[in-house]
Design a protein around this motif. Structure first.
Motif, PDB file in Angstrom:
ATOM      1  N   LEU A 707      -5.149 -16.297  -8.766  1.00 21.05           N
ATOM      2  CA  LEU A 707      -5.437 -14.820  -8.344  1.00 21.05           C
ATOM      3  C   LEU A 707      -6.719 -14.877  -7.663  1.00 21.05           C
ATOM      4  O   LEU A 707      -6.829 -14.249  -6.722  1.00 21.05           O
ATOM      5  CB  LEU A 707      -5.311 -14.036  -9.622  1.00 21.05           C
ATOM      6  N   PHE A 708      -7.701 -15.576  -8.324  1.00 18.22           N
ATOM      7  CA  PHE A 708      -8.942 -15.687  -7.570  1.00 18.22           C
ATOM      8  C   PHE A 708      -8.943 -16.171  -6.201  1.00 18.22           C
ATOM      9  O   PHE A 708      -9.471 -15.813  -5.284  1.00 18.22           O
ATOM     10  CB  PHE A 708     -10.030 -16.313  -8.365  1.00 18.22           C
ATOM     11  N   TYR A 709      -8.109 -17.088  -5.949  1.00 21.69           N
ATOM     12  CA  TYR A 709      -8.070 -18.057  -4.647  1.00 21.69           C
ATOM     13  C   TYR A 709      -7.203 -17.026  -3.593  1.00 21.69           C
ATOM     14  O   TYR A 709      -7.709 -16.963  -2.496  1.00 21.69           O
ATOM     15  CB  TYR A 709      -6.918 -19.073  -4.856  1.00 21.69           C
ATOM     16  N   MET A 710      -6.192 -16.211  -4.279  1.00 20.49           N
ATOM     17  CA  MET A 710      -5.528 -15.186  -3.179  1.00 20.49           C
ATOM     18  C   MET A 710      -6.608 -14.154  -2.850  1.00 20.49           C
ATOM     19  O   MET A 710      -6.577 -13.616  -1.740  1.00 20.49           O
ATOM     20  CB  MET A 710      -4.232 -14.572  -3.947  1.00 20.49           C
ATOM     21  N   LEU A 711      -7.376 -13.793  -3.703  1.00 25.09           N
ATOM     22  CA  LEU A 711      -8.203 -12.651  -3.675  1.00 25.09           C
ATOM     23  C   LEU A 711      -9.346 -13.167  -2.413  1.00 25.09           C
ATOM     24  O   LEU A 711      -9.652 -12.476  -1.635  1.00 25.09           O
ATOM     25  CB  LEU A 711      -9.227 -12.323  -4.877  1.00 25.09           C
ATOM     26  N   ALA A 712      -9.744 -14.550  -2.675  1.00 24.76           N
ATOM     27  CA  ALA A 712     -10.683 -15.233  -1.497  1.00 24.76           C
ATOM     28  C   ALA A 712     -10.076 -14.970  -0.129  1.00 24.76           C
ATOM     29  O   ALA A 712     -10.755 -15.033   0.772  1.00 24.76           O
ATOM     30  CB  ALA A 712     -11.119 -16.450  -1.916  1.00 24.76           C
ATOM     31  N   ARG A 713      -8.766 -15.512  -0.095  1.00 23.60           N
ATOM     32  CA  ARG A 713      -8.173 -15.532   1.051  1.00 23.60           C
ATOM     33  C   ARG A 713      -7.851 -14.260   1.866  1.00 23.60           C
ATOM     34  O   ARG A 713      -7.937 -14.314   2.901  1.00 23.60           O
ATOM     35  CB  ARG A 713      -6.643 -16.487   0.697  1.00 23.60           C
ATOM     36  N   GLY A 714      -7.635 -13.302   0.853  1.00 25.11           N
ATOM     37  CA  GLY A 714      -7.403 -11.723   1.274  1.00 25.11           C
ATOM     38  C   GLY A 714      -8.695 -11.443   2.176  1.00 25.11           C
ATOM     39  O   GLY A 714      -8.718 -10.655   3.153  1.00 25.11           O
ATOM     40  N   SER A 715     -10.029 -11.719   1.464  1.00 22.70           N
ATOM     41  CA  SER A 715     -11.308 -11.333   1.849  1.00 22.70           C
ATOM     42  C   SER A 715     -11.434 -12.059   3.307  1.00 22.70           C
ATOM     43  O   SER A 715     -11.890 -11.500   4.219  1.00 22.70           O
ATOM     44  CB  SER A 715     -12.408 -11.853   1.059  1.00 22.70           C
ATOM     45  N   LEU A 723      -5.379  -8.094   8.984  1.00 20.49           N
ATOM     46  CA  LEU A 723      -5.259  -6.996   8.135  1.00 20.49           C
ATOM     47  C   LEU A 723      -3.828  -6.952   7.397  1.00 20.49           C
ATOM     48  O   LEU A 723      -3.824  -6.912   6.252  1.00 20.49           O
ATOM     49  CB  LEU A 723      -5.338  -5.816   8.745  1.00 20.49           C
ATOM     50  N   SER A 724      -2.745  -7.300   8.055  1.00 16.24           N
ATOM     51  CA  SER A 724      -1.569  -7.309   7.516  1.00 16.24           C
ATOM     52  C   SER A 724      -1.646  -8.611   6.190  1.00 16.24           C
ATOM     53  O   SER A 724      -1.205  -8.359   5.282  1.00 16.24           O
ATOM     54  CB  SER A 724      -0.332  -7.688   8.449  1.00 16.24           C
ATOM     55  N   ALA A 725      -1.887  -9.687   6.614  1.00 22.29           N
ATOM     56  CA  ALA A 725      -2.192 -10.898   5.648  1.00 22.29           C
ATOM     57  C   ALA A 725      -3.187 -10.469   4.709  1.00 22.29           C
ATOM     58  O   ALA A 725      -3.006 -11.059   3.287  1.00 22.29           O
ATOM     59  CB  ALA A 725      -2.768 -11.928   6.386  1.00 22.29           C
ATOM     60  N   ALA A 726      -4.149  -9.767   4.946  1.00 22.59           N
ATOM     61  CA  ALA A 726      -5.251  -9.506   3.720  1.00 22.59           C
ATOM     62  C   ALA A 726      -4.641  -8.490   2.867  1.00 22.59           C
ATOM     63  O   ALA A 726      -4.766  -8.642   1.626  1.00 22.59           O
ATOM     64  CB  ALA A 726      -6.490  -8.775   4.499  1.00 22.59           C
ATOM     65  N   LEU A 727      -3.875  -7.514   3.262  1.00 25.49           N
ATOM     66  CA  LEU A 727      -3.152  -6.606   2.485  1.00 25.49           C
ATOM     67  C   LEU A 727      -2.097  -7.314   1.655  1.00 25.49           C
ATOM     68  O   LEU A 727      -1.924  -6.817   0.613  1.00 25.49           O
ATOM     69  CB  LEU A 727      -2.500  -5.353   3.311  1.00 25.49           C
ATOM     70  N   ASP A 728      -1.423  -8.158   2.185  1.00 32.14           N
ATOM     71  CA  ASP A 728      -0.421  -8.847   1.510  1.00 32.14           C
ATOM     72  C   ASP A 728      -1.141  -9.590   0.449  1.00 32.14           C
ATOM     73  O   ASP A 728      -0.617  -9.498  -0.906  1.00 32.14           O
ATOM     74  CB  ASP A 728       0.245  -9.855   2.271  1.00 32.14           C
ATOM     75  N   ALA A 729      -2.184 -10.282   0.545  1.00 34.79           N
ATOM     76  CA  ALA A 729      -3.072 -11.031  -0.263  1.00 34.79           C
ATOM     77  C   ALA A 729      -3.525 -10.014  -1.507  1.00 34.79           C
ATOM     78  O   ALA A 729      -3.298 -10.311  -2.790  1.00 34.79           O
ATOM     79  CB  ALA A 729      -4.055 -11.971   0.002  1.00 34.79           C
ATOM     80  N   PHE A 730      -3.906  -9.047  -1.128  1.00 32.06           N
ATOM     81  CA  PHE A 730      -4.646  -8.094  -2.209  1.00 32.06           C
ATOM     82  C   PHE A 730      -3.399  -7.587  -3.023  1.00 32.06           C
ATOM     83  O   PHE A 730      -3.605  -7.495  -4.180  1.00 32.06           O
ATOM     84  CB  PHE A 730      -5.452  -6.998  -1.647  1.00 32.06           C
ATOM     85  N   LEU A 731      -2.453  -6.787  -2.518  1.00 35.59           N
ATOM     86  CA  LEU A 731      -1.280  -6.239  -3.281  1.00 35.59           C
ATOM     87  C   LEU A 731      -0.751  -7.261  -4.132  1.00 35.59           C
ATOM     88  O   LEU A 731      -0.009  -6.962  -4.956  1.00 35.59           O
ATOM     89  CB  LEU A 731      -0.188  -5.645  -2.173  1.00 35.59           C
ATOM     90  N   ALA A 754      -7.924  -4.186  -0.940  1.00 38.71           N
ATOM     91  CA  ALA A 754      -6.663  -3.310  -0.243  1.00 38.71           C
ATOM     92  C   ALA A 754      -7.175  -1.922   0.121  1.00 38.71           C
ATOM     93  O   ALA A 754      -6.766  -1.602   1.381  1.00 38.71           O
ATOM     94  CB  ALA A 754      -5.674  -3.065  -1.413  1.00 38.71           C
ATOM     95  N   ALA A 755      -8.231  -1.251  -0.356  1.00 37.12           N
ATOM     96  CA  ALA A 755      -8.607   0.014   0.095  1.00 37.12           C
ATOM     97  C   ALA A 755      -9.400  -0.080   1.382  1.00 37.12           C
ATOM     98  O   ALA A 755      -9.235   0.697   2.510  1.00 37.12           O
ATOM     99  CB  ALA A 755      -9.624   0.777  -0.999  1.00 37.12           C
ATOM    100  N   GLU A 905       6.959  -5.181  -2.491  1.00 35.33           N
ATOM    101  CA  GLU A 905       7.057  -6.430  -3.120  1.00 35.33           C
ATOM    102  C   GLU A 905       6.666  -7.399  -1.972  1.00 35.33           C
ATOM    103  O   GLU A 905       7.353  -7.646  -1.053  1.00 35.33           O
ATOM    104  CB  GLU A 905       8.657  -6.932  -3.507  1.00 35.33           C
ATOM    105  N   PRO A 906       5.237  -7.606  -1.901  1.00 32.72           N
ATOM    106  CA  PRO A 906       4.819  -8.469  -0.646  1.00 32.72           C
ATOM    107  C   PRO A 906       5.480  -9.978  -0.598  1.00 32.72           C
ATOM    108  O   PRO A 906       5.981 -10.618  -1.538  1.00 32.72           O
ATOM    109  CB  PRO A 906       3.258  -8.714  -1.137  1.00 32.72           C
ATOM    110  N   LEU A 907       5.324 -10.228   0.674  1.00 36.43           N
ATOM    111  CA  LEU A 907       5.954 -11.584   0.754  1.00 36.43           C
ATOM    112  C   LEU A 907       5.462 -12.560  -0.087  1.00 36.43           C
ATOM    113  O   LEU A 907       6.275 -13.480  -0.648  1.00 36.43           O
ATOM    114  CB  LEU A 907       6.045 -11.904   2.333  1.00 36.43           C
ATOM    115  N   ALA A 908       4.189 -12.762   0.008  1.00 39.51           N
ATOM    116  CA  ALA A 908       3.376 -13.670  -0.794  1.00 39.51           C
ATOM    117  C   ALA A 908       3.983 -13.870  -2.125  1.00 39.51           C
ATOM    118  O   ALA A 908       4.346 -14.923  -2.783  1.00 39.51           O
ATOM    119  CB  ALA A 908       2.056 -13.723  -0.808  1.00 39.51           C
ATOM    120  N   TYR A 909       4.291 -12.692  -2.686  1.00 39.96           N
ATOM    121  CA  TYR A 909       4.608 -12.669  -4.458  1.00 39.96           C
ATOM    122  C   TYR A 909       6.079 -12.870  -4.288  1.00 39.96           C
ATOM    123  O   TYR A 909       6.451 -13.789  -5.139  1.00 39.96           O
ATOM    124  CB  TYR A 909       4.387 -11.274  -4.651  1.00 39.96           C
TER     125      TYR A 909
END
Length: 914
Positions: A707-715, A723-731, A754-755, A905-909
């Motif tokens: 989760l922390f890794y995905m959060l960093a990747r989203g940032s 933006l789409s990849a970032a939103l995917d990661a955060f969601l 995400a906000a 349901e994001p693609l990554a998930y």
């Protein structure tokens, strides 16, 4: 190598030509000449030259012999030999041979002696005493006649006098008694490890109180400089003298060996070279000291610092007093200093000089003696390891105890060697074998988990047999989780839960089950770990919990509480208590890691940093790279939270170098997350992308680390306008945190990320909703998460709302799925760029969202090779070099048209759960 290194002194024909240089012995040489002058008055005089082996006794006697012959006097010389000390007439026959040269006209009067020590006409025994009339008349009287009638002074010199045969000594005593008033000088040289009085008394020589006694000593440091300068020159001599003196103790023989080593080297070395010349000279000196000294030196070399006079006496069968005297002689000779070797090479030379069988034999004897004497287990174990075999019944338990002590002392290599040797022993104690296997696993784990993982399957089998006890029982459950092998962990936990001990509700087994379920819940929250455990209270453990599990249980309870409710003062206080209470070790490492994590989340960064530094120091002392890597990674997180991004990067990179990628297991996401966040914050986007391309285990995404890794990747995606990849990661993070009941903004503020994406997409209302949700879930001490939410709300007030669907439709018109072509983003007509196929479009879309090739392959159910081929064609058609150059609009292919985390349901998930 022979044991007799003496050289015989002969008449002028046998003495080497040219003067023999002496160093710091001029006064002794003058003393010999004074005694010679005194005996010219008509009396027989004695001079005894003694000193440590290799300190110049032979050289002094040889120089004196040269000068005696040069002055016109007669010199009769002999050298005794340890190898021939039982041969009758060995010394006397040498004197007679010199007499034949000195008195050629008296040839018929010199008695014939064969090499076997037989007087013609009469057999003489080696220990004959008293001398028979035949020997006196046939041997002694002719020699007396020669000396009495000599017109020149006569000097008899016997080197290594202590090795002279008994018959020669008695003959010499008989001669001296008959020549008391004759100008005769007898010079005897002997080693200082044996009192001259002993030999003289045994021989019956009339050594009087006026005899000259010369005691030679090793060279002083000035003498060392002089000798070095003669052979190497003045400048090297001054540079090397101090080191040479320390290594040799001033022993001239050993020093000449060092000089030979320096002269063999073509280029000048700034430091002293200690090589073959030194080895040979030291062994020669040691052999000259005698068999007793050689035996003691060998045992001393093999025993390192464990040698004591009493123990050496037990091993050699020598009286302690004699041991002390011999060790003192070795000290005086410069071989030892305070009973230990002056240089490691000296020890190595003595050890290497032994035959392999002898070496093994002595090592085994030393191990047994040390064990019987109650020596520390590690001292005994080192000898067993050097012997390479285990035969005694006591050896395996001692090796096991030594391994435990070695781990405590920070010597994991020694511990591992002990355990491997113990494992080779033939023992019927299955419980002991199981304990050895478990300890070996722990030893290798602290060095590199990837080296230890191969031992998990047999350990699991052993656990199922009920042979593992205490904390060792937790290894088959906890350790597989590190590598994402959840199935093995669950299987081992199931076996323990069904064991007779669990059915009988043995407190220790119940505590193990409870602790294992807690750790599985916090590390793999999506994996069912069996029946729910009762609620736990921070700082408390159930009654009956053994000490071996108490710290692990406290850490698991603490981390579970923080991951489900968020950090608070009570959790932080408990973390500090645990850090003060425990030192780093196998039983406490997990609890200490959990405590530091809690302090970081609770924003007690100063205490977290102090604890990391202390634990890194402890891990260094214990030679435990795995623990050092973990706490260095946590130190990088502390720096990141403080905004010290350069320090965070340095610590994270350092942590990653301490273990292999495989060795990190799923935990590799921790330092990688810090690197991603730090590089992104520093706008080092290429470095961040390189970090993203480091492979990570798929199982990592089943853990909070993922989760922390995905959060960093989203940032990172957000900072690079993906933006789409970032939103995917955060969601994705949001979906998983809610599913795993870990939706704590203070730990994982996915809503803030995400906000911000929604704000940049013009969807201000969705941004405000997420910010309000984050504020509602924040506690009073979760200041950082609250500030992030308030910043979003402030920005949202100045952002007009945009119809996302219209924007998406306008942008999507530029990117139809295969067959319609791709419009130039700068306004070109359709078809101006090559057309992407449907398959290429799907792969390109996922790549533009930041998915790795492995993740795309899993998502689309194709091979990684196929993904690579599609991307190669996409790059060529779009004229780009890497995935970060792909058009951002590609992300819209397959993107959700509307909705937030509750209805998407994001693609990554999706691909990770699949």
């Amino acid at each position: 190598m022979t044991e007799d290194f003496g050289t015989q002194i002969r008449t002028s024909e046998s003495v080497p030509a040219g003067p023999q240089p002496l160093y710091e012995q001029e006064e002794h040489l003058a003393g010999l000449h004074r005694v010679l002058d005194e005996c010219l008055t008509g009396t027989t005089r004695f001079a005894v030259v003694s000193g440590p082996a290799g300190c110049g006794k032979t050289r002094l006697l040889r120089t004196f012999a040269d000068q005696v012959v040069a002055s016109g006097a007669v010199y009769l010389g002999a050298t005794a030999s340890r190898a021939e000390h039982l041969v009758p007439f060995g010394v006397l026959s040498q004197l007679f041979r010199d007499a034949k040269s000195a008195f050629p006209s008296a040839g018929p009067g010199i008695p014939p002696l064969t090499d076997g020590g037989t007087l013609v006409g009469e057999d003489v025994q080696a220990e004959a005493s008293p001398l028979s009339a035949g020997v006196v008349n046939g041997v002694c009287l002719p020699l007396v006649d020669l000396v009495e009638h000599s017109r020149r002074p006569v000097v008899m010199g016997i080197d290594d006098f202590q090795h002279a045969d008994a018959v020669s000594l008695q003959c010499l005593a008989a001669v001296v008694r008959r020549l008391a008033r004759t100008p005769l000088l007898i010079v005897l040289s002997e080693s200082s490890d044996r009192s001259s009085a002993d030999t003289v008394l045994q021989a019956g020589l009339p050594l009087d109180a006026y005899a000259l006694r010369i005691r030679l000593r090793p060279l002083s440091q000035d003498g060392v400089v002089t000798l070095l300068a003669r052979h190497l020159g003045p400048h090297p001599a001054r540079r090397l003298a101090a080191e040479a003196y320390a290594i040799t103790g001033g022993n001239p023989l050993i020093l000449r060996g060092l000089i030979a080593d320096q002269r063999r080297t073509e280029a000048a070395s700034p430091s002293l070279i200690v090589d073959h010349g030194f080895n040979e000279a030291l062994l020669a000196c040691l052999y000259r000291c005698g068999a007793q000294a050689l035996a003691l030196a060998r045992y001393t070399a093999l025993m390192d610092d464990s040698a004591t006079p009493r123990l050496l006496g037990q091993l050699t069968g020598i009286e302690t007093e004699s041991v002390i005297r011999t060790i003192s002689a070795l000290n005086s000779a410069g071989i030892l200093a305070a009973g230990t070797f002056r240089h490691p090479q000296a020890r190595a030379a003595v050890v290497d000089g032994m035959a392999a069988e002898k070496h093994t034999e002595l090592r085994a004897l030393i191990a047994d003696s040390l064990y019987q004497a109650g020596a520390p287990p590690t001292a005994v174990a080192r000898q067993l390891l050097a012997a390479g075999r285990v035969s005694a019944d006591w050896a395996v338990p001692v090796l096991a105890e030594a391994a435990t002590q070695a781990l405590h002392d920070g010597e994991p290599d020694l511990a591992r060697d002990c355990l491997l040797l113990a494992g080779e022993a033939d023992t019927d104690d299955e419980a002991l074998k199981a304990a050895l296997m478990a300890t070996l696993f722990q030893t290798e784990w602290r060095m590199d988990p990837s080296a230890a993982v191969r031992r998990l399957p047999p350990l699991a089998d052993t656990a199922r047999s009920g042979l593992l006890t205490g904390a060792h029982n937790s290894i088959p459950v906890h350790s597989p989780l590190w590598f994402g092998d959840v199935g093995s962990a669950v299987s081992s936990l199931t076996d323990i839960s069904a064991s007779p001990q669990a059915q009988a509700r043995v407190p220790e087994t119940l505590a193990l089950i409870h602790c294992s379920r807690l750790w599985m819940r916090v590390t793999y929250p999506a994996v069912p770990a069996g029946a729910e455990s009762p609620a736990d209270t921070i700082g408390q453990v159930p009654e009956g919990t053994p000490d071996a599990l108490a710290s692990q249980l406290r850490g698991a309870v603490l981390l579970n509480d923080v991951f489900t409710r968020g950090p608070d003062a009570a959790a932080a206080d408990e973390a500090e208590r645990l850090l003060r209470r425990y030192r780093l070790g196998e039983r406490t490492a997990a609890a200490l890691v959990a405590s530091v994590i809690v302090l970081i989340f609770a924003d007690r960064l100063t205490e977290a940093e102090r604890s990391c530094q202390r634990l890194i120091a402890e891990a260094t002392d214990l030679s435990a790279p795995t623990w050092r890597a973990l706490f260095t990674s946590l130190l990088s997180e502390v720096a990141l939270q403080r905004g010290e991004f350069a320090d965070a990067t340095e610590h994270a990179r350092t942590a990653l170098t301490m273990l292999s990628r495989k060795g990190w297991g799923v935990a590799i996401g921790a330092p990688l997350s810090v690197l991603l966040n730090a590089h992104t914050a520093l706008s080092e986007y290429d470095a961040a992308l390189d970090t993203l391309e480091i492979p990570v285990p798929d199982a990592m995404f089943q853990t909070p680390v993922g989760l922390f890794y995905m959060l960093a990747r989203g940032s990172y995606h957000l900072a690079t306008d993906q933006l789409s990849a970032a939103l995917d990661a955060f969601l994705t993070v949001g979906t998983l945190t809610r599913k795993w009941q870990m939706d704590v903004p203070a730990l994982l503020p996915w809503r803030g990320g995400a906000a911000e994406v929604y704000l940049r997409l013009g969807r201000a209302q969705q941004a405000r909703d997420l910010a309000h949700e984050q504020l509602d879930r924040c506690g009073p001490r979760h200041g950082q998460a609250r500030r992030a939410a308030l910043e979003v709300l402030a920005a949202a007030r100045n952002t007009p709302s945009t119809a996302y669907g219209e924007t998406a439709n306008r942008r999507a018109q530029m990117l139809p799925l295969g067959g319609a072509g791709l419009r130039d983003r700068k306004g070109g007509e359709a078809g101006s760029l090559p057309i992407l196929s449907s398959a290429e479009s799907r792969v390109a879309a996922l790549a533009a969202r930041g998915q790795s090739n492995r993740q795309i392959a899993r998502r689309l159910c194709i091979t990684i090779s196929t993904v690579e081929q599609h991307l190669t064609r996409v790059y060529r058609k779009l004229n780009v070099k890497r995935r970060t150059d792909l058009p951002p609009d590609l992300c819209l292919i397959g993107s959700p048209p509307t909705g937030g985390p509750s209805d998407v349901e994001p693609l990554a998930y999706r691909h990770r759960i699949a």
